[in-house]
Design a protein around this motif. Structure first.
Motif, PDB file in Angstrom:
ATOM      1  N   MET A  31      64.778 101.679  39.458  1.00  0.00           N
ATOM      2  CA  MET A  31      64.708 100.236  39.644  1.00  0.00           C
ATOM      3  C   MET A  31      63.262  99.827  39.921  1.00  0.00           C
ATOM      4  O   MET A  31      62.513 100.561  40.563  1.00  0.00           O
ATOM      5  CB  MET A  31      65.602  99.813  40.811  1.00  0.00           C
ATOM      6  CG  MET A  31      67.070 100.105  40.567  1.00  0.00           C
ATOM      7  SD  MET A  31      68.081  99.660  41.966  1.00  0.00           S
ATOM      8  CE  MET A  31      68.158  97.907  41.745  1.00  0.00           C
ATOM      9  N   THR A  32      62.913  98.637  39.473  1.00  0.00           N
ATOM     10  CA  THR A  32      61.585  98.110  39.759  1.00  0.00           C
ATOM     11  C   THR A  32      61.566  97.588  41.189  1.00  0.00           C
ATOM     12  O   THR A  32      62.616  97.369  41.817  1.00  0.00           O
ATOM     13  CB  THR A  32      61.235  96.958  38.799  1.00  0.00           C
ATOM     14  OG1 THR A  32      62.125  95.868  39.058  1.00  0.00           O
ATOM     15  CG2 THR A  32      61.324  97.398  37.354  1.00  0.00           C
ATOM     16  N   VAL A  37      63.942  94.379  45.755  1.00  0.00           N
ATOM     17  CA  VAL A  37      63.836  93.234  46.665  1.00  0.00           C
ATOM     18  C   VAL A  37      65.014  92.297  46.464  1.00  0.00           C
ATOM     19  O   VAL A  37      65.622  91.837  47.431  1.00  0.00           O
ATOM     20  CB  VAL A  37      62.492  92.493  46.453  1.00  0.00           C
ATOM     21  CG1 VAL A  37      62.479  91.154  47.176  1.00  0.00           C
ATOM     22  CG2 VAL A  37      61.339  93.369  46.918  1.00  0.00           C
ATOM     23  N   ARG A  38      65.387  92.009  45.199  1.00  0.00           N
ATOM     24  CA  ARG A  38      66.549  91.145  44.938  1.00  0.00           C
ATOM     25  C   ARG A  38      67.823  91.735  45.531  1.00  0.00           C
ATOM     26  O   ARG A  38      68.632  91.034  46.132  1.00  0.00           O
ATOM     27  CB  ARG A  38      66.724  90.926  43.434  1.00  0.00           C
ATOM     28  CG  ARG A  38      65.926  89.785  42.875  1.00  0.00           C
ATOM     29  CD  ARG A  38      66.415  89.354  41.503  1.00  0.00           C
ATOM     30  NE  ARG A  38      66.486  90.449  40.546  1.00  0.00           N
ATOM     31  CZ  ARG A  38      65.480  90.851  39.778  1.00  0.00           C
ATOM     32  NH1 ARG A  38      64.303  90.258  39.867  1.00  0.00           N
ATOM     33  NH2 ARG A  38      65.631  91.841  38.926  1.00  0.00           N
TER      34      ARG A  38
END
Length: 76
Positions: A31-32, A37-38
């Motif tokens: 995951m980026t 963060v989301r």
């Protein structure tokens, strides 16, 4: 193994009966930072008081620790 790495799956038989399958493991995409963060922002907010209450209900309150507890740190 090269074919398996490329996505090929093989069925292993014993006397003509399938007993196993050899195939590639599913790859998990990393995951980026933005996705992390989301995901973190969607988690429910938990206050320290409710967290303490839940821990005490599960583990018992601090009253469970006696003076003879070998893990208790000496104060002073």
């Amino acid at each position: 193994m090269d074919a398996v790495q490329e996505g090929e799956t093989y069925r292993i038989t014993c006397n003509g009966v399938e007993v196993a399958e050899l195939g590639p493991l599913p790859r998990r995409r990393r995951m980026t930072a933005e996705e992390l963060v989301r995901r973190h922002r969607r988690l429910p907010s938990i206050g320290s008081a409710s967290l303490r209450q839940e821990a005490d209900e599960f583990f018992g309150s601090e009253e469970r620790v006696s003076d003879s507890d070998p893990w208790k740190r000496p104060r002073g």
